[in-house]
Design a protein around this motif. Structure first.
Motif, PDB file in Angstrom:
ATOM      1  N   ASN A   1       0.813  -1.213   0.000  1.00  0.00           N
ATOM      2  CA  ASN A   1       0.000   0.000   0.000  1.00  0.00           C
ATOM      3  C   ASN A   1       0.847   1.264   0.000  1.00  0.00           C
ATOM      4  OD1 ASN A   1      -1.739  -2.097   1.962  1.00  0.00           O
ATOM      5  ND2 ASN A   1      -2.898  -1.102   0.370  1.00  0.00           N
ATOM      6  N   ILE A   2       2.073   1.178   0.490  1.00  0.00           N
ATOM      7  CA  ILE A   2       2.944   2.341   0.557  1.00  0.00           C
ATOM      8  C   ILE A   2       3.889   2.401  -0.638  1.00  0.00           C
ATOM      9  CG2 ILE A   2       4.596   3.580   1.997  1.00  0.00           C
ATOM     10  CD1 ILE A   2       1.829   3.307   3.222  1.00  0.00           C
ATOM     11  N   GLU A   3       4.439   1.258  -1.015  1.00  0.00           N
ATOM     12  CA  GLU A   3       5.437   1.225  -2.086  1.00  0.00           C
ATOM     13  C   GLU A   3       4.831   0.928  -3.451  1.00  0.00           C
ATOM     14  OE1 GLU A   3       8.239  -1.683  -0.885  1.00  0.00           O
ATOM     15  OE2 GLU A   3       9.335  -0.318   0.438  1.00  0.00           O
ATOM     16  N   LYS A   4       3.545   1.113  -3.602  1.00  0.00           N
ATOM     17  CA  LYS A   4       2.880   0.761  -4.857  1.00  0.00           C
ATOM     18  C   LYS A   4       3.397   1.642  -5.986  1.00  0.00           C
ATOM     19  CE  LYS A   4      -1.361   1.764  -4.987  1.00  0.00           C
ATOM     20  NZ  LYS A   4      -2.794   1.729  -4.706  1.00  0.00           N
ATOM     21  N   LEU A   5       3.932   1.008  -7.024  1.00  0.00           N
ATOM     22  CA  LEU A   5       4.477   1.716  -8.174  1.00  0.00           C
ATOM     23  C   LEU A   5       3.625   1.402  -9.392  1.00  0.00           C
ATOM     24  CD1 LEU A   5       8.313   1.116  -7.703  1.00  0.00           C
ATOM     25  CD2 LEU A   5       6.982   3.102  -7.025  1.00  0.00           C
ATOM     26  N   HIS A   6       3.131   2.437 -10.040  1.00  0.00           N
ATOM     27  CA  HIS A   6       2.371   2.253 -11.272  1.00  0.00           C
ATOM     28  C   HIS A   6       3.277   2.143 -12.491  1.00  0.00           C
ATOM     29  CE1 HIS A   6      -1.585   3.115  -9.415  1.00  0.00           C
ATOM     30  NE2 HIS A   6      -0.872   3.870  -8.609  1.00  0.00           N
ATOM     31  N   LYS A   7       4.506   2.589 -12.353  1.00  0.00           N
ATOM     32  CA  LYS A   7       5.461   2.497 -13.443  1.00  0.00           C
ATOM     33  C   LYS A   7       6.844   2.343 -12.855  1.00  0.00           C
ATOM     34  CE  LYS A   7       7.095   4.907 -17.586  1.00  0.00           C
ATOM     35  NZ  LYS A   7       7.009   6.141 -18.383  1.00  0.00           N
ATOM     36  N   LYS A   8       7.590   1.406 -13.374  1.00  0.00           N
ATOM     37  CA  LYS A   8       8.931   1.167 -12.874  1.00  0.00           C
ATOM     38  C   LYS A   8       9.824   2.346 -13.231  1.00  0.00           C
ATOM     39  CE  LYS A   8      12.764  -2.102 -13.047  1.00  0.00           C
ATOM     40  NZ  LYS A   8      13.293  -3.335 -13.677  1.00  0.00           N
ATOM     41  N   PRO A   9      10.527   2.916 -12.263  1.00  0.00           N
ATOM     42  CA  PRO A   9      11.379   4.067 -12.577  1.00  0.00           C
ATOM     43  C   PRO A   9      12.561   3.667 -13.451  1.00  0.00           C
ATOM     44  CG  PRO A   9      11.711   3.350 -10.316  1.00  0.00           C
ATOM     45  CD  PRO A   9      10.555   2.559 -10.838  1.00  0.00           C
ATOM     46  N   LYS A  10      13.036   4.623 -14.238  1.00  0.00           N
ATOM     47  CA  LYS A  10      14.155   4.371 -15.131  1.00  0.00           C
ATOM     48  C   LYS A  10      15.454   4.268 -14.336  1.00  0.00           C
ATOM     49  CE  LYS A  10      12.222   6.687 -19.196  1.00  0.00           C
ATOM     50  NZ  LYS A  10      12.433   7.758 -20.205  1.00  0.00           N
ATOM     51  N   ASP A  11      16.312   3.367 -14.783  1.00  0.00           N
ATOM     52  CA  ASP A  11      17.617   3.227 -14.162  1.00  0.00           C
ATOM     53  C   ASP A  11      18.584   4.251 -14.747  1.00  0.00           C
ATOM     54  OD1 ASP A  11      16.700   1.074 -12.681  1.00  0.00           O
ATOM     55  OD2 ASP A  11      17.224  -0.366 -14.248  1.00  0.00           O
ATOM     56  N   ASP A  12      19.558   4.625 -13.941  1.00  0.00           N
ATOM     57  CA  ASP A  12      20.571   5.544 -14.449  1.00  0.00           C
ATOM     58  C   ASP A  12      21.566   4.797 -15.336  1.00  0.00           C
ATOM     59  OD1 ASP A  12      21.656   3.999 -12.535  1.00  0.00           O
ATOM     60  OD2 ASP A  12      22.416   5.618 -11.276  1.00  0.00           O
ATOM     61  N   LYS A  13      22.500   5.554 -15.903  1.00  0.00           N
ATOM     62  CA  LYS A  13      23.430   4.976 -16.868  1.00  0.00           C
ATOM     63  C   LYS A  13      24.328   3.934 -16.218  1.00  0.00           C
ATOM     64  CE  LYS A  13      26.931   6.273 -20.279  1.00  0.00           C
ATOM     65  NZ  LYS A  13      27.688   7.393 -20.900  1.00  0.00           N
ATOM     66  N   GLU A  14      24.771   4.179 -14.989  1.00  0.00           N
ATOM     67  CA  GLU A  14      25.652   3.229 -14.313  1.00  0.00           C
ATOM     68  C   GLU A  14      24.945   1.903 -14.059  1.00  0.00           C
ATOM     69  OE1 GLU A  14      25.190   6.298 -13.508  1.00  0.00           O
ATOM     70  OE2 GLU A  14      27.144   7.258 -13.855  1.00  0.00           O
ATOM     71  N   THR A  15      23.670   1.967 -13.660  1.00  0.00           N
ATOM     72  CA  THR A  15      22.924   0.734 -13.396  1.00  0.00           C
ATOM     73  C   THR A  15      22.700  -0.056 -14.680  1.00  0.00           C
ATOM     74  OG1 THR A  15      21.797   1.868 -11.582  1.00  0.00           O
ATOM     75  CG2 THR A  15      20.836  -0.198 -12.353  1.00  0.00           C
ATOM     76  N   ARG A  16      22.344   0.642 -15.757  1.00  0.00           N
ATOM     77  CA  ARG A  16      22.138  -0.057 -17.031  1.00  0.00           C
ATOM     78  C   ARG A  16      23.432  -0.674 -17.539  1.00  0.00           C
ATOM     79  NH1 ARG A  16      19.337   4.782 -18.276  1.00  0.00           N
ATOM     80  NH2 ARG A  16      20.987   5.344 -19.767  1.00  0.00           N
ATOM     81  N   LEU A  17      24.549   0.039 -17.382  1.00  0.00           N
ATOM     82  CA  LEU A  17      25.830  -0.494 -17.826  1.00  0.00           C
ATOM     83  C   LEU A  17      26.238  -1.701 -16.997  1.00  0.00           C
ATOM     84  CD1 LEU A  17      28.234  -0.156 -19.713  1.00  0.00           C
ATOM     85  CD2 LEU A  17      29.271   1.375 -18.025  1.00  0.00           C
ATOM     86  N   ALA A  18      25.999  -1.641 -15.693  1.00  0.00           N
ATOM     87  CA  ALA A  18      26.325  -2.786 -14.838  1.00  0.00           C
ATOM     88  C   ALA A  18      25.476  -3.996 -15.191  1.00  0.00           C
ATOM     89  CB  ALA A  18      26.128  -2.403 -13.367  1.00  0.00           C
ATOM     90  N   THR A  19      24.197  -3.780 -15.511  1.00  0.00           N
ATOM     91  CA  THR A  19      23.330  -4.894 -15.912  1.00  0.00           C
ATOM     92  C   THR A  19      23.790  -5.506 -17.223  1.00  0.00           C
ATOM     93  OG1 THR A  19      21.485  -3.784 -14.821  1.00  0.00           O
ATOM     94  CG2 THR A  19      20.941  -5.545 -16.347  1.00  0.00           C
ATOM     95  N   ALA A  20      24.201  -4.644 -18.172  1.00  0.00           N
ATOM     96  CA  ALA A  20      24.673  -5.155 -19.462  1.00  0.00           C
ATOM     97  C   ALA A  20      25.958  -5.948 -19.316  1.00  0.00           C
ATOM     98  CB  ALA A  20      24.869  -3.990 -20.430  1.00  0.00           C
ATOM     99  N   MET A  21      26.884  -5.462 -18.501  1.00  0.00           N
ATOM    100  CA  MET A  21      28.143  -6.181 -18.312  1.00  0.00           C
ATOM    101  C   MET A  21      27.930  -7.485 -17.555  1.00  0.00           C
ATOM    102  SD  MET A  21      30.174  -4.327 -19.953  1.00  0.00           S
ATOM    103  CE  MET A  21      31.685  -5.196 -19.533  1.00  0.00           C
ATOM    104  N   ALA A  22      26.987  -7.499 -16.629  1.00  0.00           N
ATOM    105  CA  ALA A  22      26.703  -8.752 -15.915  1.00  0.00           C
ATOM    106  C   ALA A  22      26.099  -9.794 -16.840  1.00  0.00           C
ATOM    107  CB  ALA A  22      25.755  -8.476 -14.748  1.00  0.00           C
ATOM    108  N   GLY A  23      25.321  -9.351 -17.826  1.00  0.00           N
ATOM    109  CA  GLY A  23      24.754 -10.301 -18.779  1.00  0.00           C
ATOM    110  C   GLY A  23      25.756 -10.826 -19.774  1.00  0.00           C
TER     111      GLY A  23
END
Length: 674
Positions: free
Chosen positions: A585-607
Motif C-alpha cells: 500500500n505504501i510502495e505501490k508503483l504504477h510504473k517502474k522508474p528508469k535506471d541511471d546509466k551506471e545501473t544499465r551499464l552494470a546490468t549489461a556487463m553482468a549479462g
C-alpha cells in the motif's frame, strides 16, 4: 540339529523380541535373564556414566519394545530411565542419551508412562548441546500434545504444561527458551493450543533479553494465516451481489454505451467491496481483544522497551510495526508513539517506507488532529501513499491547504507521484469533497451526497438499515402491477403441448425500482427505511436487494446540476483497504522508474559475463598458413584505405542524388523508344 544351533536367543535380542511379542508366557525365563543382564550393566554405567555402553543401549531398547508384555516386572523401568537422564544428561555419551530418549518415547507411545513427567523431562533436555537430540524432542513434544488433545481438550495436562513453558521462556539457557517458544507457536498454528493463555504467554517473549526470542515472538504476532485468508476469499462470493446480478441489473432497457459504462463501473465497485470484505475478515487472532488481555499496558511497555532498545534496526522496525497494529486495530491512545516514529521520517533514512507504513497503521479516527501531524519532509510517491492511508483512517489529520497542495501533483511528470496524488483525490471525493478544488471533486454520486462530515470523536449510530426503503417501494410497485395487469404466466407449456419460454424478472424489477428511488428525497427515503427496518424481519434475499441498491449509489450520478462533469474513475487497489496495511500500500508503483546509466551499464556487463560470442569463427585448415589480403585489410588503418573501393559502402543517397538517378533513367528509356 541345525535348527537347534540356529536358536541363539540369549545373544539375538531382535529374534527374542519377536518371539516374546507373539507368546510372552513361553519366554519368561529368557526375559528374566536379559532383565538381570540389564540390571548388572546399569550398575556398571552408574560408575562411569560418561563412557559409551553399546550393550546397555541394546538392552534398553529391547526392554522398551517388550515393556507392554511384562508390565509388572518393568513397572519401575521408565522411572529408572527418567532418573538417569535427569541426573546425568549433561555427561552421558550422546548416542546412549539418544537411545534412552527413544526408549522413553516408545514407552510413551504404548501409554506406559505419564505424559506430564516425560514432557517436563524433555524440556529439561533441551538444554543439551545436541542438535539432533533437540530436533527429536521437539518433534515428539508437538506430536504427543497433539495426540493428547485429539479426541477432546485435556485441560489438566495443558494447564500444567503451559505453566511449565511459561517458566521455560524465562530460562537462562537461550536454546531451551527458543525451542519452548517454537513449540507453543507450532501448537497454536495447528489449532491445538489456540486459547488466550497461550497467546499471552508468548507475549513474554517480546521482552526477552535474547534477540532470537524477541524476533520469534514478533514474527508470531506479525505473521499471516493463509488458511483463514483462503476461507474468507471463498466465502465472500456467497454474501453479496454477484457478477450475474450486476449484468442482469444493467442489461434492462435500451442497449447503450451509457449503460455499458455504468455496468463496468459497478463491476469495479463490486470487486473493491469484495476485496475490502475479504481483507477485513483476514483475522489476526493473535492481536485481538479476546487474546491479549491487557493490550493497552502491553503496548505501552513494548514502546518503552523500543525507546531504550539497542537492537538492530530491523528488530526496531518489527517492534514499531507490532505497536502500530495494536494502536490502529484497538484504537489506543499512545501519543508518545507518533513523535517517536516521526524522528525516523527523513529522506536519507533506510527502509523509510516501512516507517511510513507504521505511521499509517497507527492512525485511527480517535487520534486528535494536533497529535497526528502529517509529515511533510519529502513529497514522493511513497509519502503521498502514506498520507492517503493516514487520511483514510483519520480524515481530520490533513488540512484543506495541505490537501490542495498535494492534489497539484496530479500533473507531475513522474507517473508514480501522479497516480498517488490522484488516489488521494479519489479518497476525498468520497470522504469530504468540499476540501478539494471544484475541478477535482468529480461528478457527485448518490453515495457522496449522502456522506456526512464527522467532527472529532463523533460516531454515527443508525436506527435503520440504509437502503431498506427499496423493499417498501418494490412492494408498492408489485401491488400496482397486480391491480393493473395480469400476473405473469408460470406454466411450463401451452395448450398445444409446446414449451414456452418463461422470463424471470426479479432482478430486473429490482433495477427498475432502484431507478425510482432516485426521485425520492433523502429524508423520505430514510423514513421509509426506518419503517421497514422496525416492522419486519429481513431475509437473505432482502439483504441482497439492499446491497444491490447501495452498490448502485456508487455508480449513479446525483440528481441536479453538475452532470456534465466526468464520472469518477475507481481504482480497485486504492479503495480496497482492510484493518491491516501491507508494504504494498505504501510502495505501490504504477510504473517502474528508469535506471541511471551506471545501473544499465552494470546490468549489461553482468549479462555478458556468461554469454558466448554469437560470431561464427573461421578456423584455418593450416594454422601456420599466411593471411589473405582480405584479412590484412581488417587490421590496416582506415585513413590508408578510405579511398579504396573495397571499403566504400553503398550508403544512403540524398534527395538530389535520387532525383538525378531518376532523370537519367527516364532519359535512357526515352532514347530506347525512339
Amino acid at each position: 540339529m541345525s535348527g537347534r544351533h540356529n536358536n541363539k536367543l540369549p545373544n539375538n535380542l531382535p529374534q527374542l523380541q519377536n518371539l516374546i511379542k507373539r507368546d510372552p508366557q513361553s519366554y519368561v525365563d529368557e526375559f528374566q535373564q536379559q532383565f538381570r543382564h540389564y540390571q548388572s550393566n546399569l550398575q556398571i554405567f552408574k560408575l562411569q556414566p560418561d563412557k559409551p555402553n553399546k550393550e546397555l543401549a541394546d538392552l534398553v531398547m529391547f526392554l522398551a519394545q517388550v515393556g507392554h508384555c511384562y508390565p509388572q516386572p518393568l513397572s519401575t523401568f521408565p522411572q529408572e530411565l527418567t532418573g538417569l537422564l535427569m541426573s546425568h544428561h549433561t555427561m552421558i555419551e550422546p548416542d546412549l542419551r539418544m537411545t534412552f530418549c527413544k526408549a522413553l518415547i516408545l514407552l510413551r507411545n504404548k501409554n506406559l508412562i505419564d505424559p506430564t513427567c516425560l514432557l517436563e523431562l524433555f524440556f529439561e533436555l533441551l538444554r543439551c548441546h545436541d542438535k539432533l537430540l533437540r530436533k527429536t524432542l521437539y518433534t515428539h513434544i508437538v506430536a504427543d500434545i497433539k495426540n493428547i488433545n485429539s479426541k477432546h481438550k485435556n485441560n489438566k495436562v495443558n494447564t500444567t504444561l503451559q505453566n511449565f513453558m511459561y517458566t521455560m521462556l524465562r530460562d537462562s539457557n537461550p536454546i531451551a527458551a527458543k525451542i519452548s517458544l517454537d513449540v507453543m507457536v507450532e501448537l497454536y498454528k495447528r489449532d491445538i493450543w489456540s486459547d488466550a493463555k497461550t497467546v499471552n504467554v508468548i507475549t513474554t517473549a517480546c521482552f526477552s533479553k535474547v534477540t532470537k526470542i524477541v524476533v520469534a515472538g514478533l514474527k508470531f504476532f506479525l505473521g499471516k494465516d493463509e488458511d483463514e485468508k483462503n476461507d474468507s476469499d471463498s466465502d465472500s462470493e456467497d454474501e453479496g451481489p454477484s457478477v450475474r446480478d450486476l449484468k442482469v441489473r444493467y442489461s434492462t432497457g435500451k442497449k447503450s454505451c451509457k449503460n455499458k459504462k455504468k455496468m463496468e463501473k459497478a463491476m469495479k465497485v463490486l470487486r473493491v467491496q469484495l476485496f475490502t470484505k475479504s481483507a477485513s475478515r483476514f483475522f489476526f487472532a493473535t492481536i485481538h481483544v479476546q487474546y491479549l488481555f491487557l493490550y493497552k499496558d502491553f503496548s505501552e511497555k513494548l514502546l518503552k522497551q523500543l525507546e531504550g532498545s539497542k537492537e538492530r534496526f530491523e528488530v526496531k522496525i518489527m517492534m514499531m510495526e507490532f505497536i502500530s497494529r495494536l494502536v490502529g486495530i484497538h484504537e489506543l491512545f499512545l501519543f508518545n508513539f507518533y513523535p517517536f516514529v516521526q524522528r525516523f521520517l527523513q529522506p536519507h533514512q533506510r527502509d523509510v517506507t516501512k516507517i511510513l507504513l507504521c505511521a499509517a497503521q497507527a492512525s485511527h479516527q480517535l487520534v486528535p488532529p494536533e497529535v497526528l501531524q502529517i509529515p511533510c519532509c519529502l513529497f514522493v510517491a511513497a509519502v503521498v501513499n502514506a498520507i492517503r492511508e493516514v487520511a483514510a483512517r483519520c480524515p481530520l489529520a490533513i488540512t484543506e491547504d495541505l490537501l490542495q497542495d498535494l492534489a497539484q501533483y496530479k500533473m507531475h511528470k513522474d507517473k508514480n507521484v501522479m497516480m498517488s496524488a490522484r488516489g488521494l483525490i479519489q479518497l476525498f471525493r468520497s470522504l469530504n469533497p468540499q476540501m478539494l478544488h471544484k475541478k477535482d471533486r468529480g461528478r457527485p454520486t448518490e453515495a457522496s451526497k449522502e456522506a456526512k462530515i464527522k467532527d472529532y470523536g463523533e460516531l454515527e449510530a443508525k436506527d435503520h438499515i440504509p437502503g431498506a426503503e427499496i423493499l417498501e417501494v418494490e412492494e408498492g410497485s408489485k401491488e400496482g402491477e397486480e391491480d393493473g395487469g395480469e400476473a405473469p404466466s408460470m406454466s411450463g407449456g401451452d395448450d398445444d403441448g409446446e414449451w414456452v419460454d418463461v422470463h424471470h424478472s426479479s432482478d430486473e424489477e429490482t433495477g427498475e425500482v432502484a431507478e425510482k428511488l432516485q426521485n425520492i428525497p433523502v429524508e423520505e427515503r430514510e423514513a421509509k427505511a426506518a419503517a421497514v427496518s422496525g416492522s419486519r424481519l429481513l431475509t437473505q434475499d432482502d439483504f441482497k436487494k439492499i446491497r444491490l441498491v447501495q452498490l448502485a449509489k456508487e455508480v449513479n450520478g446525483a440528481p441536479g446540476k453538475g452532470q456534465k462533469r466526468k464520472n469518477v474513475d475507481l481504482d480497485e487497489e486504492d479503495d480496497s483497504r482492510g484493518e491491516v496495511l501491507t508494504l504494498r500500500n505504501i510502495e505501490k508503483l504504477h510504473k517502474k522508474p528508469k535506471d541511471d546509466k551506471e545501473t544499465r551499464l552494470a546490468t549489461a556487463m553482468a549479462g555478458r559475463s556468461d554469454r558466448k560470442d554469437f560470431v561464427k569463427k573461421h578456423h584455418k585448415l593450416n594454422p601456420h598458413a599466411s593471411t589473405s589480403n582480405r584479412e590484412k585489410r581488417k587490421t590496416k588503418n582506415f585513413m590508408m584505405m578510405r579511398h579504396s573501393q573495397n571499403v566504400r559502402t553503398k550508403g544512403k543517397r540524398s534527395f538530389r542524388e535520387k532525383q538525378i538517378a531518376l532523370q537519367n533513367q527516364l532519359l535512357k528509356k526515352k532514347k530506347q523508344y525512339k
